[in-house]
Design a protein around this motif. Structure first.
Motif, PDB file in Angstrom:
ATOM      1  N   ARG A   1      16.992  -8.522   8.195  1.00  0.00           N
ATOM      2  CA  ARG A   1      16.328  -8.641   6.896  1.00  0.00           C
ATOM      3  C   ARG A   1      14.861  -8.999   7.093  1.00  0.00           C
ATOM      4  NH1 ARG A   1      20.152 -10.897   2.247  1.00  0.00           N
ATOM      5  NH2 ARG A   1      21.987  -9.701   2.805  1.00  0.00           N
ATOM      6  N   VAL A   2      14.013  -8.220   6.440  1.00  0.00           N
ATOM      7  CA  VAL A   2      12.578  -8.481   6.514  1.00  0.00           C
ATOM      8  C   VAL A   2      11.999  -8.325   5.118  1.00  0.00           C
ATOM      9  CG1 VAL A   2      10.377  -7.759   7.509  1.00  0.00           C
ATOM     10  CG2 VAL A   2      12.444  -7.527   8.847  1.00  0.00           C
ATOM     11  N   ARG A   3      11.107  -9.250   4.767  1.00  0.00           N
ATOM     12  CA  ARG A   3      10.458  -9.134   3.466  1.00  0.00           C
ATOM     13  C   ARG A   3       9.210  -8.276   3.623  1.00  0.00           C
ATOM     14  NH1 ARG A   3       6.717 -11.689   0.589  1.00  0.00           N
ATOM     15  NH2 ARG A   3       6.237 -13.143   2.276  1.00  0.00           N
ATOM     16  N   VAL A   4       9.119  -7.239   2.798  1.00  0.00           N
ATOM     17  CA  VAL A   4       7.944  -6.367   2.810  1.00  0.00           C
ATOM     18  C   VAL A   4       6.888  -6.983   1.894  1.00  0.00           C
ATOM     19  CG1 VAL A   4       7.123  -4.086   2.083  1.00  0.00           C
ATOM     20  CG2 VAL A   4       9.234  -4.293   3.422  1.00  0.00           C
ATOM     21  N   ASP A   5       5.640  -7.007   2.363  1.00  0.00           N
ATOM     22  CA  ASP A   5       4.571  -7.664   1.599  1.00  0.00           C
ATOM     23  C   ASP A   5       3.898  -6.731   0.602  1.00  0.00           C
ATOM     24  OD1 ASP A   5       4.574 -10.249   3.085  1.00  0.00           O
ATOM     25  OD2 ASP A   5       4.095  -8.914   4.758  1.00  0.00           O
ATOM     26  N   GLU A   6       3.797  -5.442   0.968  1.00  0.00           N
ATOM     27  CA  GLU A   6       3.073  -4.508   0.098  1.00  0.00           C
ATOM     28  C   GLU A   6       3.883  -3.226  -0.051  1.00  0.00           C
ATOM     29  OE1 GLU A   6      -0.595  -4.651  -0.637  1.00  0.00           O
ATOM     30  OE2 GLU A   6      -1.117  -6.431   0.527  1.00  0.00           O
ATOM     31  N   LEU A   7       4.056  -2.775  -1.287  1.00  0.00           N
ATOM     32  CA  LEU A   7       4.784  -1.539  -1.535  1.00  0.00           C
ATOM     33  C   LEU A   7       3.823  -0.361  -1.564  1.00  0.00           C
ATOM     34  CD1 LEU A   7       7.258  -2.794  -4.298  1.00  0.00           C
ATOM     35  CD2 LEU A   7       7.654  -2.562  -1.841  1.00  0.00           C
ATOM     36  N   LEU A   8       4.235   0.730  -0.920  1.00  0.00           N
ATOM     37  CA  LEU A   8       3.381   1.915  -0.814  1.00  0.00           C
ATOM     38  C   LEU A   8       3.880   3.019  -1.734  1.00  0.00           C
ATOM     39  CD1 LEU A   8       3.045   2.044   3.080  1.00  0.00           C
ATOM     40  CD2 LEU A   8       1.355   1.196   1.436  1.00  0.00           C
ATOM     41  N   SER A   9       2.948   3.810  -2.242  1.00  0.00           N
ATOM     42  CA  SER A   9       3.364   4.951  -3.060  1.00  0.00           C
ATOM     43  C   SER A   9       2.565   6.194  -2.681  1.00  0.00           C
ATOM     44  CB  SER A   9       3.196   4.628  -4.550  1.00  0.00           C
ATOM     45  OG  SER A   9       1.874   4.235  -4.787  1.00  0.00           O
ATOM     46  N   ASP A  10       3.106   7.327  -3.036  1.00  0.00           N
ATOM     47  CA  ASP A  10       2.538   8.631  -2.694  1.00  0.00           C
ATOM     48  C   ASP A  10       1.076   8.712  -3.132  1.00  0.00           C
ATOM     49  OD1 ASP A  10       2.771  11.224  -1.661  1.00  0.00           O
ATOM     50  OD2 ASP A  10       3.142  12.065  -3.642  1.00  0.00           O
ATOM     51  N   GLY A  11       0.208   9.144  -2.225  1.00  0.00           N
ATOM     52  CA  GLY A  11      -1.195   9.353  -2.571  1.00  0.00           C
ATOM     53  C   GLY A  11      -2.090   8.151  -2.340  1.00  0.00           C
ATOM     54  N   GLN A  12      -1.491   6.992  -2.159  1.00  0.00           N
ATOM     55  CA  GLN A  12      -2.274   5.772  -1.910  1.00  0.00           C
ATOM     56  C   GLN A  12      -3.083   5.927  -0.616  1.00  0.00           C
ATOM     57  OE1 GLN A  12       0.365   2.429  -2.096  1.00  0.00           O
ATOM     58  NE2 GLN A  12      -1.150   0.981  -1.322  1.00  0.00           N
ATOM     59  N   ILE A  13      -4.297   5.372  -0.608  1.00  0.00           N
ATOM     60  CA  ILE A  13      -5.123   5.478   0.604  1.00  0.00           C
ATOM     61  C   ILE A  13      -5.380   4.082   1.157  1.00  0.00           C
ATOM     62  CG2 ILE A  13      -7.363   6.203   1.530  1.00  0.00           C
ATOM     63  CD1 ILE A  13      -7.251   8.529  -0.497  1.00  0.00           C
ATOM     64  N   LEU A  14      -5.004   3.891   2.417  1.00  0.00           N
ATOM     65  CA  LEU A  14      -5.159   2.593   3.064  1.00  0.00           C
ATOM     66  C   LEU A  14      -6.472   2.573   3.861  1.00  0.00           C
ATOM     67  CD1 LEU A  14      -1.492   2.374   4.378  1.00  0.00           C
ATOM     68  CD2 LEU A  14      -2.447   1.088   2.469  1.00  0.00           C
ATOM     69  N   PRO A  15      -7.111   1.392   3.983  1.00  0.00           N
ATOM     70  CA  PRO A  15      -8.397   1.300   4.692  1.00  0.00           C
ATOM     71  C   PRO A  15      -8.202   1.275   6.213  1.00  0.00           C
ATOM     72  CG  PRO A  15      -7.759  -0.863   3.882  1.00  0.00           C
ATOM     73  CD  PRO A  15      -6.684   0.092   3.425  1.00  0.00           C
TER      74      PRO A  15
END
Ligand SMILES: [Zn+2]
Length: 224
Positions: free
Chosen positions: A122-136
């Motif tokens: 079990r791991v807690r995810v901090d940030e949810l990602l969605s289609d088209g999002q651009i990460l730095p």
């Protein structure tokens, strides 16, 4: 192993983790089998980085061979973990994100064993990602949802470098590239569609979750 400047494959790890280097720190794509955190931290140290330099861990999907090293790595580095909502929920609950449908009894037994032995921690995810999002990351790393292998699988594409990290949606092998299929594939029609969607991106370099990096991917995407 350096693929291109600032993009590394951490070798000898089941399910390939990729390490990306930016001025503000490091980003890892997938975390390998349980125990892989040691190899990943050792590789980082070899490049002169401390555990705290790892800022982000991006998860393509929550299969055990991609998130096994994640709990220890998150603990050792304090990196923030990113995944799609479906895969994040599976990790929060500690189970696979889709049922595995083996056709033969032998495979069924094998998968049953694997599920028990390699049950994702079990791991807690901090940030949810969605289609088209651009990460730095790498001058702009775009989240693409090639659903099919699992219901929340993501790929990551850096257009400026022409490099695509496709997780298990496309697998690289000795016979070339092939789309996800078989017993651990969630939805074949969606998998085929995701191969076509990714082929259209125009990536030059394809980094799969398994097998060798394809340095000249143009025209080699599976025809499905
Ligand atoms: Zn895998």
């Amino acid at each position: 192993m350096e693929i291109i400047p600032n993009v590394h494959l951490i070798p000898k790890t089941v399910a390939n983790p990729y390490l990306l280097i930016d001025p503000d720190g490091l980003t890892l794509i997938d975390a390998g089998l349980p125990g892989s955190h040691k190899k990943i931290l050792r590789y980082m140290a070899g490049l002169g980085y401390a555990p705290k330099d790892l800022k982000r861990i991006l998860i393509t999907h929550s299969d055990f061979d991609h998130v096994g090293g994640l709990p220890a790595l998150k603990h050792a580095t304090g990196a923030r973990v990113y995944a799609s909502p479906v895969e994040a929920q599976a990790m929060a609950e500690g189970h696979a994100s889709r049922p595995v449908k083996p056709r033969k009894l032998s495979r069924k037994l094998l998968f049953g064993l694997m599920t028990r032995v390699f049950k994702p921690a079990r791991v807690r995810v901090d940030e949810l990602l969605s289609d088209g999002q651009i990460l730095p990351v790498l001058g702009g790393l775009r989240v693409i949802e090639p659903l099919g292998h699992t219901p929340g699988h993501i790929s990551l594409f850096a257009p400026s470098l022409g490099i695509l990290f496709c997780g298990d949606s496309i697998v690289s092998g000795e016979e070339g590239l092939r789309g996800s299929s078989g017993a651990n594939n969630w939805d074949q029609a969606k998998s085929d569609e995701s191969v076509r969607k990714q082929a259209a991106l125009g990536a030059r370099i394809l980094c799969s979750g398994h097998g060798p990096v394809e340095m000249d991917a143009a025209g080699k995407f599976p025809q499905v």
